[in-house]
Design an enzyme around this catalytic site. Structure first.
Site, PDB file in Angstrom:
ATOM      1  N   TYR A 111      50.613 -59.700 -35.220  1.00 51.57           N
ATOM      2  CA  TYR A 111      49.932 -59.414 -33.953  1.00 51.57           C
ATOM      3  C   TYR A 111      50.847 -59.853 -32.819  1.00 51.57           C
ATOM      4  O   TYR A 111      52.065 -59.915 -32.989  1.00 51.57           O
ATOM      5  CB  TYR A 111      48.553 -60.129 -33.974  1.00 51.57           C
ATOM      6  CG  TYR A 111      47.631 -59.692 -32.881  1.00 51.57           C
ATOM      7  CD1 TYR A 111      47.389 -58.342 -32.645  1.00 51.57           C
ATOM      8  CD2 TYR A 111      47.017 -60.634 -32.061  1.00 51.57           C
ATOM      9  CE1 TYR A 111      46.554 -57.940 -31.614  1.00 51.57           C
ATOM     10  CE2 TYR A 111      46.175 -60.238 -31.042  1.00 51.57           C
ATOM     11  CZ  TYR A 111      45.948 -58.889 -30.812  1.00 51.57           C
ATOM     12  OH  TYR A 111      45.132 -58.496 -29.797  1.00 51.57           O
ATOM     13  N   LYS A 166      33.663 -39.675 -51.065  1.00 55.46           N
ATOM     14  CA  LYS A 166      34.942 -38.938 -51.061  1.00 55.46           C
ATOM     15  C   LYS A 166      36.090 -39.917 -50.860  1.00 55.46           C
ATOM     16  O   LYS A 166      37.148 -39.801 -51.493  1.00 55.46           O
ATOM     17  CB  LYS A 166      34.965 -37.902 -49.926  1.00 55.46           C
ATOM     18  CG  LYS A 166      34.015 -36.750 -50.118  1.00 55.46           C
ATOM     19  CD  LYS A 166      34.693 -35.536 -50.739  1.00 55.46           C
ATOM     20  CE  LYS A 166      33.644 -34.480 -51.060  1.00 55.46           C
ATOM     21  NZ  LYS A 166      34.110 -33.397 -51.898  1.00 55.46           N
ATOM     22  N   ASP A 209      32.044 -30.675 -45.536  1.00 61.55           N
ATOM     23  CA  ASP A 209      30.626 -30.351 -45.341  1.00 61.55           C
ATOM     24  C   ASP A 209      30.288 -29.979 -43.898  1.00 61.55           C
ATOM     25  O   ASP A 209      29.315 -30.474 -43.315  1.00 61.55           O
ATOM     26  CB  ASP A 209      29.753 -31.521 -45.848  1.00 61.55           C
ATOM     27  CG  ASP A 209      29.876 -31.683 -47.362  1.00 61.55           C
ATOM     28  OD1 ASP A 209      30.438 -30.798 -48.017  1.00 61.55           O
ATOM     29  OD2 ASP A 209      29.416 -32.710 -47.902  1.00 61.55           O
ATOM     30  N   ASP A 234      35.655 -28.010 -48.647  1.00 59.70           N
ATOM     31  CA  ASP A 234      34.650 -27.124 -49.258  1.00 59.70           C
ATOM     32  C   ASP A 234      35.171 -25.703 -49.384  1.00 59.70           C
ATOM     33  O   ASP A 234      34.756 -24.957 -50.262  1.00 59.70           O
ATOM     34  CB  ASP A 234      33.351 -27.152 -48.448  1.00 59.70           C
ATOM     35  CG  ASP A 234      32.781 -28.547 -48.438  1.00 59.70           C
ATOM     36  OD1 ASP A 234      32.245 -28.967 -49.459  1.00 59.70           O
ATOM     37  OD2 ASP A 234      32.961 -29.240 -47.422  1.00 59.70           O
ATOM     38  N   ALA A 269      31.297 -21.320 -46.475  1.00 57.53           N
ATOM     39  CA  ALA A 269      32.626 -21.932 -46.509  1.00 57.53           C
ATOM     40  C   ALA A 269      33.293 -21.705 -47.865  1.00 57.53           C
ATOM     41  O   ALA A 269      34.381 -21.118 -47.968  1.00 57.53           O
ATOM     42  CB  ALA A 269      32.493 -23.425 -46.227  1.00 57.53           C
ATOM     43  N   ALA A 270      32.627 -22.152 -48.932  1.00 61.56           N
ATOM     44  CA  ALA A 270      33.234 -22.072 -50.261  1.00 61.56           C
ATOM     45  C   ALA A 270      33.398 -20.621 -50.703  1.00 61.56           C
ATOM     46  O   ALA A 270      34.477 -20.214 -51.157  1.00 61.56           O
ATOM     47  CB  ALA A 270      32.380 -22.857 -51.262  1.00 61.56           C
ATOM     48  N   ASN A 360      25.476 -27.521 -55.607  1.00 60.49           N
ATOM     49  CA  ASN A 360      25.179 -28.935 -55.870  1.00 60.49           C
ATOM     50  C   ASN A 360      23.902 -29.328 -55.134  1.00 60.49           C
ATOM     51  O   ASN A 360      23.680 -28.843 -54.032  1.00 60.49           O
ATOM     52  CB  ASN A 360      26.321 -29.822 -55.346  1.00 60.49           C
ATOM     53  CG  ASN A 360      27.505 -29.828 -56.281  1.00 60.49           C
ATOM     54  OD1 ASN A 360      27.341 -29.772 -57.477  1.00 60.49           O
ATOM     55  ND2 ASN A 360      28.701 -29.895 -55.723  1.00 60.49           N
ATOM     56  N   ASN A 390      35.491 -29.817 -56.359  1.00 58.82           N
ATOM     57  CA  ASN A 390      36.712 -29.996 -55.568  1.00 58.82           C
ATOM     58  C   ASN A 390      37.347 -31.378 -55.718  1.00 58.82           C
ATOM     59  O   ASN A 390      38.494 -31.581 -55.322  1.00 58.82           O
ATOM     60  CB  ASN A 390      36.496 -29.610 -54.098  1.00 58.82           C
ATOM     61  CG  ASN A 390      35.270 -30.249 -53.502  1.00 58.82           C
ATOM     62  OD1 ASN A 390      34.899 -31.356 -53.864  1.00 58.82           O
ATOM     63  ND2 ASN A 390      34.637 -29.539 -52.570  1.00 58.82           N
TER      64      ASN A 390
HETATM   65  N1  LIG Z   1      31.182 -27.563 -56.974  1.00 55.72           N
HETATM   66  C1  LIG Z   1      31.889 -27.747 -55.880  1.00 55.72           C
HETATM   67  O1  LIG Z   1      33.012 -28.261 -55.872  1.00 55.72           O
HETATM   68  C2  LIG Z   1      31.339 -27.328 -54.589  1.00 55.72           C
HETATM   69  C3  LIG Z   1      30.058 -26.869 -54.481  1.00 55.72           C
HETATM   70  N2  LIG Z   1      29.587 -26.475 -53.274  1.00 55.72           N
HETATM   71  C4  LIG Z   1      28.206 -26.094 -53.224  1.00 55.72           C
HETATM   72  O2  LIG Z   1      28.113 -24.738 -52.830  1.00 55.72           O
HETATM   73  C5  LIG Z   1      27.016 -24.555 -51.954  1.00 55.72           C
HETATM   74  C6  LIG Z   1      27.504 -23.948 -50.651  1.00 55.72           C
HETATM   75  O3  LIG Z   1      28.390 -24.833 -49.995  1.00 55.72           O
HETATM   76  P1  LIG Z   1      29.159 -24.374 -48.660  1.00 55.72           P
HETATM   77  O4  LIG Z   1      29.879 -23.105 -48.881  1.00 55.72           O
HETATM   78  O5  LIG Z   1      29.899 -25.560 -48.197  1.00 55.72           O
HETATM   79  O6  LIG Z   1      27.913 -24.144 -47.692  1.00 55.72           O
HETATM   80  P2  LIG Z   1      27.713 -23.076 -46.516  1.00 55.72           P
HETATM   81  O7  LIG Z   1      26.492 -23.514 -45.809  1.00 55.72           O
HETATM   82  O8  LIG Z   1      28.967 -22.888 -45.751  1.00 55.72           O
HETATM   83  O9  LIG Z   1      27.428 -21.702 -47.281  1.00 55.72           O
HETATM   84  C7  LIG Z   1      26.335 -21.455 -48.100  1.00 55.72           C
HETATM   85  C8  LIG Z   1      26.068 -19.965 -48.076  1.00 55.72           C
HETATM   86  O10 LIG Z   1      25.169 -19.696 -49.133  1.00 55.72           O
HETATM   87  C9  LIG Z   1      24.200 -18.816 -48.630  1.00 55.72           C
HETATM   88  N3  LIG Z   1      22.971 -18.965 -49.398  1.00 55.72           N
HETATM   89  C10 LIG Z   1      22.146 -20.019 -49.454  1.00 55.72           C
HETATM   90  N4  LIG Z   1      21.103 -19.731 -50.232  1.00 55.72           N
HETATM   91  C11 LIG Z   1      21.283 -18.476 -50.675  1.00 55.72           C
HETATM   92  C12 LIG Z   1      20.539 -17.613 -51.507  1.00 55.72           C
HETATM   93  N5  LIG Z   1      19.364 -18.002 -51.998  1.00 55.72           N
HETATM   94  N6  LIG Z   1      21.041 -16.379 -51.775  1.00 55.72           N
HETATM   95  C13 LIG Z   1      22.212 -15.984 -51.253  1.00 55.72           C
HETATM   96  N7  LIG Z   1      22.945 -16.758 -50.435  1.00 55.72           N
HETATM   97  C14 LIG Z   1      22.494 -17.977 -50.154  1.00 55.72           C
HETATM   98  C15 LIG Z   1      24.026 -19.240 -47.167  1.00 55.72           C
HETATM   99  O11 LIG Z   1      23.419 -18.228 -46.380  1.00 55.72           O
HETATM  100  C16 LIG Z   1      25.461 -19.505 -46.764  1.00 55.72           C
HETATM  101  O12 LIG Z   1      26.103 -18.348 -46.295  1.00 55.72           O
HETATM  102  C17 LIG Z   1      26.359 -25.935 -51.818  1.00 55.72           C
HETATM  103  O13 LIG Z   1      25.348 -26.049 -52.782  1.00 55.72           O
HETATM  104  C18 LIG Z   1      27.474 -26.892 -52.155  1.00 55.72           C
HETATM  105  O14 LIG Z   1      26.999 -28.099 -52.657  1.00 55.72           O
HETATM  106  C19 LIG Z   1      30.361 -26.454 -52.145  1.00 55.72           C
HETATM  107  C20 LIG Z   1      31.641 -26.916 -52.199  1.00 55.72           C
HETATM  108  C21 LIG Z   1      32.203 -27.442 -53.419  1.00 55.72           C
HETATM  109  C1  LIG Z   2      31.479 -31.053 -53.978  1.00 51.64           C
HETATM  110  C2  LIG Z   2      31.298 -30.789 -52.559  1.00 51.64           C
HETATM  111  O1  LIG Z   2      32.185 -31.021 -51.752  1.00 51.64           O
HETATM  112  C3  LIG Z   2      30.037 -30.221 -52.105  1.00 51.64           C
HETATM  113  O2  LIG Z   2      29.177 -29.911 -52.919  1.00 51.64           O
HETATM  114  O3  LIG Z   2      29.888 -30.071 -50.882  1.00 51.64           O
HETATM  115 MG   LIG Z   3      31.622 -30.838 -49.717  1.00 49.56          MG
END
Ligand SMILES: NC(=O)C1=CN([C@@H]2O[C@H](COP(=O)(O)OP(=O)(O)OC[C@H]3O[C@@H](n4cnc5c(N)ncnc54)[C@H](O)[C@@H]3O)[C@@H](O)[C@H]2O)C=CC1
Ligand SMILES: CC(=O)C(=O)O
Ligand SMILES: [Mg+2]
Length: 465
Positions: A111, A166, A209, A234, A269-270, A360, A390
């Site tokens: 320091y 994370k 997220d 994501d 996003a994903a 998830n 991820n």
């Molecule tokens: N296993 C992994 O490593 C990861 C899993 N995820 C999971 O994927 C899901 C989405 O995450 P993000 O893309 O970050 O969220 P986000 O909010 O960017 O996208 C989710 C999309 O899914 C659509 N959606 C939701 N319910 C729906 C349905 N019943 N039918 C059709 N489309 C539907 C939404 O309208 C939205 O466009 C979450 O459950 C998240 O936990 C996300 C990132 C990593």
């Molecule tokens: C695994 C992850 O990053 C998610 O479900 O948002």
């Molecule tokens: Mg995430």
């Protein structure tokens, strides 16, 4: 569903003159609980106090068990604690000094006044921050709490346990210092301004997220306006691991990605990033489905990314809901929400279907329901085989970019990371239940790191000479 990992600890006071321990055990078991530990806290002539650790199925099951035990004559439940909550007490991470300050000399070095010489040196050459501060090995994990796991939008405070988790994974798997930073702002410009202002401290930014479509603009702008790598986990972390899993799954089904019909459900996003990586890897027939059905050129969307999506996917302009477009699909990738893929839908898929149900915490279809009808099944969860999550990517990719001081993470580096993950499974080991390495496989991080560093040098974004 697989066996629950939810445990509750009940502190109970028992009057042995009124009730036997056997009676309590019977109540637990009949209510569906599994008593996994008993600790004697206090033993008296008639009153005894014990802690019971019980595996329960879910929160309702926990309430039922607590109520039924409390209702037994001679038993009083004094305290209920949840093992998962106990793990979070006081937060899960801390900052530690590397050296201790035991005398005045050390104090004046770490320091004032001596530290001022170090500050002046960095002021003259800001790159020295990589050698003389924590920047070199530090990542900010930044969320605004708008798309946390499958929980959707929650308060930034509520996103903290996930971001702390994370940070733990960064530390454990790649020895990177990661700082959870949850922002009380949903304003795109403000988030960009805050993240840019944080950049002197960090070697990289992991966005986490943040809901789509804002996440796309935030990441794009930050990538353009900053010279440290920015990675929306994501999007790209998920896409890299999905692609690794698809590479290996296709080896088993002996199908070519170019010839497969891929349905991606959840174009957030994903889903968007997964699609982009699939297209770059050669996929030609990807159909994206969101809440209002398939995304197609026949429509115009408010979401700019969906207009891009419509232009670049769905070559046969399919319309309709998931149950319609799933017909003849070779691959389903779900990143949407729980339970939306039905057994009837899976039955309509092409031969030897590959189903990645990655929402998830609960997948689009449970492995129990899907498995009889699919060749390969993956989820995002750790309690089933083939965890596509991820976490397999972000420690290794950041390890690589921090080591070579990459200014960005480009497509070549992402593809290299996907191939590195896939390559940790040899042809001899590859099987339906092992298409993706486990999180604790110690080969994963070094393999990704080496591949990413090589790709960073090959594409001219590595700064370390
Ligand atoms: N296993 C992994 O490593 C990861 C899993 N995820 C999971 O994927 C899901 C989405 O995450 P993000 O893309 O970050 O969220 P986000 O909010 O960017 O996208 C989710 C999309 O899914 C659509 N959606 C939701 N319910 C729906 C349905 N019943 N039918 C059709 N489309 C539907 C939404 O309208 C939205 O466009 C979450 O459950 C998240 O936990 C996300 C990132 C990593
Ligand atoms: C695994 C992850 O990053 C998610 O479900 O948002
Ligand atoms: Mg995430």
């Amino acid at each position: 569903m697989a066996r629950s990992n939810m445990h509750v600890i009940l502190r109970i006071e028992i009057d042995r003159q009124q009730v036997t321990f056997g009676k309590i055990a019977t109540v637990v078991s009949e209510a569906g609980g599994d008593m996994v530990a008993i600790d004697v806290i206090k033993e008296g002539p008639t009153i005894t106090v014990r802690d019971l650790t019980i595996r329960v199925n879910d929160e309702n099951n926990q309430k039922q068990i607590v109520n039924e035990i409390d209702a037994l004559p001679g038993v009083s439940v004094k305290h209920v604690s949840d093992r998962t909550f106990l793990v979070h007490l006081g937060g899960k991470i801390e900052i530690k000094s590397k050296i201790s300050i035991d005398n005045r000399e050390q104090l004046s070095q770490v320091y004032t006044p001596e530290v001022a010489r170090v500050s002046k040196a960095i002021d003259e050459d800001p790159m020295l921050a990589y050698n003389l501060t924590i920047k070199k090995n530090s990542v900010a994990v930044i969320s605004d709490g708008t798309a946390v796991l499958g929980l959707g939008k929650i308060k930034p405070e509520a996103a903290m346990p996930v971001m702390e988790g994370k940070a733990m994974l960064f530390k454990q798997f790649a020895n990177i210092n990661a700082y959870p930073l949850c922002l009380d702002s949903h304003d795109t410009e403000e988030i960009i301004r805050i993240v840019k202002a944080l950049s002197p401290t960090f070697g990289g930014i992991n966005l986490e997220d943040i809901a789509s479509p804002q996440c796309f603009e935030i990441e794009e702008r930050l990538k353009k306006e900053m010279n440290i790598p920015v990675f929306h986990d994501d999007q790209h972390g998920t896409a890299i691991v999905v692609l690794a899993g698809i590479f290996n799954a296709l080896k088993l089904t002996k199908k070519k990605l170019e010839e497969c019909k891929v349905v991606v459900c959840g174009i957030g996003a994903a889903g968007t990033a997964i699609t982009k990586m699939l297209l770059n890897a050669g996929a030609r027939n990807v159909v994206g489905v969101d809440r209002n059905g398939a995304i197609s050129k026949k429509e115009t969307y408010e979401n700019k990314m969906w207009n891009w999506y419509a232009e670049n996917t769905n070559p046969f302009e399919q319309q309709g809901d998931l149950s319609t477009v799933i017909e003849d699909a070779d691959i389903f990738i779900g990143v949407s929400s729980a339970g939306i893929l039905k057994v009837e839908d899976v039955k309509k898929m092409a031969k030897e279907p590959i189903v990645f149900a990655l929402a998830n915490p609960n997948p689009e279809i449970s492995p129990e329901d899907a498995s009889p009808y699919v060749r390969i099944m993956a989820t995002g969860r750790s309690d089933y085989p083939n965890q596509v999550n991820n976490v397999l990517c972000f420690p290794g990719i950041f390890s690589g970019v921090l080591d070579c001081r990459a200014t960005s993470i480009n497509e070549e580096m992402k593809l290299a990371a996907a191939k590195a993950i896939a390559s940790t499974i040899s042809d001899d080991e590859l099987n339906e239940e092992y298409i993706i390495p486990g999180v604790f496989n110690t080969q994963v991080v070094p393999k990704i790191r080496d591949a990413v560093i090589q790709a960073a040098y090959d594409t001219g974004v590595a700064q370390k000479v």
